[in-house]
Design a protein around this motif. Structure first.
Motif: not given
Length: 157
Positions: A99-101, A127-132, A151-155
């Motif tokens: 929730r915080l992320l 990674r589960r939350m979409g970061f790589a 890490l960066k959020l994947r598009q």
């Protein structure tokens, strides 16, 4: 159950610092006691300077008003960087981190985070939350020998 995420206030800082320390002891097994003691004032200083350095601090609370988690996201020239996310170990596994992320990403435009390479659970979470992983540094931001993964959020496709 609805979970409110609110701005942190100076009155929350001591609780947040205590939560940080409990969380680090539970998850950052690569840190020594001396490392934790040395980092504690740095974390406290970041809370105190948040308003001046553009660090948006958000907290979650339990039904008694006790801080159960917090996140800090940079604004201004460092906009989009999640600097910290910690959950009370007693509350782990209840979705507070997610929730915080999600709040940091959707409300504060967080698209980047650094994770200690030696914290595989945190890396798996992001990674589960979409970061790589985008890159790696051999030292942490203070020059200590704790490698970081950037890490960066994947598009979205």
């Amino acid at each position: 159950m609805s979970l409110a995420i609110t701005s942190a206030h100076a009155a929350d800082f001591q609780s947040m610092l205590s939560l940080w320390e409990r969380s680090v002891r539970a998850t950052h097994h690569f840190l020594s006691e001396d490392d934790i003691v040395a980092m504690r004032p740095e974390v406290a200083a970041a809370f105190e300077a948040a308003e001046y350095i553009g660090l948006a601090l958000r907290v979650t609370r339990d039904g008694k008003g006790r801080v159960t988690g917090f996140a800090g996201t940079m604004a201004g020239t460092m906009a989009g960087k999640l600097e910290m996310l910690f959950i009370d170990p007693e509350c782990a596994g209840r979705g507070l981190g997610k929730r915080l992320l999600t709040h940091a990403v959707t409300e504060l435009a967080a698209t980047a985070v650094d994770v200690n390479e030696d914290n595989p659970a945190a890396l798996a979470f992001y990674r589960r939350m979409g970061f790589a992983v985008a890159s790696r540094s051999a030292l942490d931001s203070a020059g200590r020998p704790f490698p970081l993964l950037h890490l960066k959020l994947r598009q979205a496709a």
